[in-house]
Design a protein around this motif. Structure first.
Motif, PDB file in Angstrom:
ATOM      1  N   ALA A  10       0.976  -1.214   0.104  1.00 36.05           N
ATOM      2  CA  ALA A  10      -0.093  -0.185  -0.092  1.00 36.05           C
ATOM      3  C   ALA A  10       0.813   1.207  -0.003  1.00 36.05           C
ATOM      4  N   ASN A  11       2.102   1.230  -0.134  1.00 33.53           N
ATOM      5  CA  ASN A  11       3.229   2.082  -0.143  1.00 33.53           C
ATOM      6  C   ASN A  11       3.167   3.051   1.344  1.00 33.53           C
ATOM      7  N   LYS A  12       2.847   2.282   2.333  1.00 36.52           N
ATOM      8  CA  LYS A  12       2.792   3.013   3.498  1.00 36.52           C
ATOM      9  C   LYS A  12       4.225   3.119   4.094  1.00 36.52           C
ATOM     10  N   ILE A  13       4.953   1.969   3.813  1.00 38.75           N
ATOM     11  CA  ILE A  13       6.435   1.802   4.371  1.00 38.75           C
ATOM     12  C   ILE A  13       7.134   1.419   3.224  1.00 38.75           C
ATOM     13  N   SER A  14       8.651   1.327   3.308  1.00 39.31           N
ATOM     14  CA  SER A  14       9.490   1.131   1.995  1.00 39.31           C
ATOM     15  C   SER A  14      10.518   0.171   2.973  1.00 39.31           C
ATOM     16  N   MET A  15      10.591   0.434   4.055  1.00 36.82           N
ATOM     17  CA  MET A  15      11.825  -0.245   4.994  1.00 36.82           C
ATOM     18  C   MET A  15      11.148  -0.611   6.370  1.00 36.82           C
ATOM     19  N   ALA A  16      11.601  -1.691   6.984  1.00 35.95           N
ATOM     20  CA  ALA A  16      11.274  -2.077   8.198  1.00 35.95           C
ATOM     21  C   ALA A  16      12.088  -3.048   9.085  1.00 35.95           C
ATOM     22  N   VAL A  17      12.141  -3.234  10.120  1.00 34.64           N
ATOM     23  CA  VAL A  17      12.997  -3.970  10.981  1.00 34.64           C
ATOM     24  C   VAL A  17      11.991  -5.291  11.324  1.00 34.64           C
ATOM     25  N   PHE A  18      12.611  -6.394  11.260  1.00 34.72           N
ATOM     26  CA  PHE A  18      11.614  -7.649  11.466  1.00 34.72           C
ATOM     27  C   PHE A  18      12.466  -8.433  12.315  1.00 34.72           C
TER      28      PHE A  18
END
Length: 101
Positions: A10-18
């Motif tokens: 949904a183009n709400k984020i482009s990078m995250a820590v998981f």
């Protein structure tokens, strides 16, 4: 993990820590295309040759493409719900740490 994927689509984020629930394997598979795509490479060269009016453009004098890594890297893991997943590593530093680059 499902929420991160939905937000990325949904183009709400482009990078995250998981943080995975359980790491299963680090996978290294041969790359089919050993060389960079010539059309994509030309686009990069064209963009890199355009000077920035408000910046120091001296980097363009030494800019060069690095050799393409001959492998794909990915992690196989289980998320917090126990669902098995595999995510490709797109970070160039992974290849530099292997001594392949």
């Amino acid at each position: 993990m499902d929420e991160l994927i939905a937000d990325a689509k949904a183009n709400k984020i482009s990078m995250a820590v998981f943080k995975p629930g359980k790491l299963i394997d680090f996978v290294c598979t041969p790359e089919e295309d050993k060389e960079w795509n010539p059309l994509q490479l030309q686009k990069i060269r064209n963009l890199s040759n355009q000077p920035d009016l408000f910046a120091d453009n001296s980097w363009q004098e030494t800019f060069r493409n690095i050799p393409k890594l001959p492998y794909h890297f990915s992690y196989r893991f289980e998320d917090a719900n126990g669902k098995a997943r595999q995510l490709r590593v797109l970070d160039w530093e992974t290849g530099s740490c292997t001594g392949i680059a």
